[in-house]
Scaffold this motif. Structure first.
Motif, PDB file in Angstrom:
ATOM      1  N   ALA A  59       0.834  -1.207   0.000  1.00 16.76           N
ATOM      2  CA  ALA A  59       0.000   0.000   0.000  1.00 16.76           C
ATOM      3  C   ALA A  59       0.861   1.247   0.000  1.00 16.76           C
ATOM      4  O   ALA A  59       0.588   2.222  -0.727  1.00 16.76           O
ATOM      5  N   ALA A  60       1.914   1.245   0.815  1.00 14.12           N
ATOM      6  CA  ALA A  60       2.820   2.393   0.854  1.00 14.12           C
ATOM      7  C   ALA A  60       3.498   2.599  -0.495  1.00 14.12           C
ATOM      8  O   ALA A  60       3.621   3.739  -0.981  1.00 14.12           O
ATOM      9  N   GLN A  61       3.927   1.505  -1.125  1.00 15.09           N
ATOM     10  CA  GLN A  61       4.544   1.623  -2.439  1.00 15.09           C
ATOM     11  C   GLN A  61       3.555   2.111  -3.488  1.00 15.09           C
ATOM     12  O   GLN A  61       3.909   2.866  -4.393  1.00 15.09           O
ATOM     13  N   ALA A  62       2.314   1.668  -3.367  1.00 16.30           N
ATOM     14  CA  ALA A  62       1.290   2.102  -4.323  1.00 16.30           C
ATOM     15  C   ALA A  62       1.080   3.616  -4.252  1.00 16.30           C
ATOM     16  O   ALA A  62       0.901   4.274  -5.285  1.00 16.30           O
ATOM     17  N   LEU A  63       1.086   4.151  -3.041  1.00 15.78           N
ATOM     18  CA  LEU A  63       0.941   5.604  -2.898  1.00 15.78           C
ATOM     19  C   LEU A  63       2.077   6.333  -3.586  1.00 15.78           C
ATOM     20  O   LEU A  63       1.868   7.354  -4.251  1.00 15.78           O
ATOM     21  N   LEU A  64       3.287   5.810  -3.434  1.00 20.50           N
ATOM     22  CA  LEU A  64       4.431   6.425  -4.113  1.00 20.50           C
ATOM     23  C   LEU A  64       4.303   6.297  -5.634  1.00 20.50           C
ATOM     24  O   LEU A  64       4.650   7.210  -6.382  1.00 20.50           O
ATOM     25  N   ALA A  65       3.776   5.156  -6.075  1.00 22.85           N
ATOM     26  CA  ALA A  65       3.674   4.904  -7.509  1.00 22.85           C
ATOM     27  C   ALA A  65       2.705   5.852  -8.208  1.00 22.85           C
ATOM     28  O   ALA A  65       2.877   6.152  -9.399  1.00 22.85           O
ATOM     29  N   ILE A  66       1.684   6.306  -7.480  1.00 25.12           N
ATOM     30  CA  ILE A  66       0.707   7.195  -8.130  1.00 25.12           C
ATOM     31  C   ILE A  66       0.955   8.666  -7.813  1.00 25.12           C
ATOM     32  O   ILE A  66       0.216   9.525  -8.276  1.00 25.12           O
ATOM     33  N   ALA A  67       1.989   8.934  -7.029  1.00 21.80           N
ATOM     34  CA  ALA A  67       2.259  10.319  -6.640  1.00 21.80           C
ATOM     35  C   ALA A  67       2.593  11.154  -7.875  1.00 21.80           C
ATOM     36  O   ALA A  67       3.284  10.683  -8.783  1.00 21.80           O
TER      37      ALA A  67
END
Length: 213
Positions: free
Chosen positions: A205-213
Motif C-alpha cells: 500500500a505504501a509503495q502504491a501511494l508512491l507509484a501514483i504520486a
C-alpha cells in the motif's frame, strides 16, 4: 482528483479479504487516494500450491481489465500473476512480497520470513532470486496452518511467536509475515519479538501511494 488503488485478494476467503482491507485502510488519503479491496471469487480457498499459484493468473488479468484503477496490488504474499497482469495494464502492479522484502531490508541487514506452508518457500525463493537478495534472508519458517486458523484473532499466535523467535535467533533483524492471512497479528508479534515485523499488504500500500504520486 482522488486516485483509486485496487487491492485484489486472489483467494476467495472472506476473512482473509477483510484482514487485507484493514491492513491497507490506514494508508487511504481522502481526496488523494482510496483503497478498494476485492476478492477473486473464482480463486482457490488459499494459494497453497503451485497449481493454486498458476491458476489465478488469468482470472487476475480479467479482474484488472474489468476494474479501472490507477494502481493494483495483488494481495498474496507469493506474488502470483504479477508478470501476466503487467501485460494487460500500463498501471503499476505491485506484489506484497516484493514490497515487504524491500521494507525489511530498509530496516535490517538480514530478514526472516514466516511462510504460510512449506510449498510457499519455493515460490518466495523465486521472488528473492529475481531481486538478487536471497543472501539477505536469514531463514524461513512455515506455519502449515489452514487459512481459517491464520485469520482467527488468537489461534495462530503461539505458532507465530515460536516461528518468529527461531528467525530472530537465526539472525533476522526484521521478520516478514509471509501470508496476507497473518495481517491481523503484526502489532502483537512485533511486541513479542522486539524487531520490526513487516506486513506485506501494508508495505505494498505504501509503495502504491508512491507509484501514483
Amino acid at each position: 482528483m482522488e486516485r483509486r488503488i485496487l487491492v485484489i485478494n486472489p483467494n476467495r476467503d472472506r476473512a482473509c479479504t477483510a484482514g487485507i482491507a484493514a491492513a491497507v485502510a490506514p494508508f487511504a488519503r481522502p481526496g488523494h487516494a482510496r483503497f478498494d479491496t476485492i476478492a477473486l471469487e473464482e480463486g482457490p480457498p488459499a494459494i497453497a500450491s503451485w497449481r493454486d499459484w498458476f491458476s489465478v493468473a488469468l482470472p487476475l488479468c480479467a479482474a484488472v481489465q474489468a476494474e479501472a484503477a490507477d494502481a493494483y496490488v495483488i494481495a498474496c504474499v507469493s506474488d502470483p500473476g504479477i508478470d501476466a497482469v503487467r501485460e494487460v495494464t500500463d498501471r503499476p502492479v505491485l506484489g506484497p512480497f516484493r514490497a515487504a522484502v524491500l521494507a525489511a531490508m530498509a530496516r535490517a541487514d538480514r530478514f526472516g520470513v514466516i511462510a504460510f506452508v512449506e510449498a510457499s518457500k519455493a515460490r518466495q525463493r523465486r521472488v528473492l532470486l529475481s531481486l538478487g537478495v536471497e543472501g539477505r534472508m536469514a531463514g524461513t519458517e512455515a506455519l502449515n496452518l489452514p487459512m481459517t486458523a491464520l485469520t482467527d484473532p488468537e489461534a495462530p499466535r503461539a505458532a507465530l511467536v515460536r516461528a518468529g523467535r527461531r528467525l530472530v535467533e537465526a539472525g533476522s533483524g526484521a521478520v516478514v509475515l509471509g501470508c496476507a492471512g497473518m495481517a491481523g497479528h503484526q502489532t502483537f508479534l512485533e511486541k513479542e519479538l522486539g524487531v520490526p515485523v513487516i506486513e506485506p499488504c501494508a508495505a505494498a500500500a505504501a509503495q502504491a501511494l508512491l507509484a501514483i504520486a
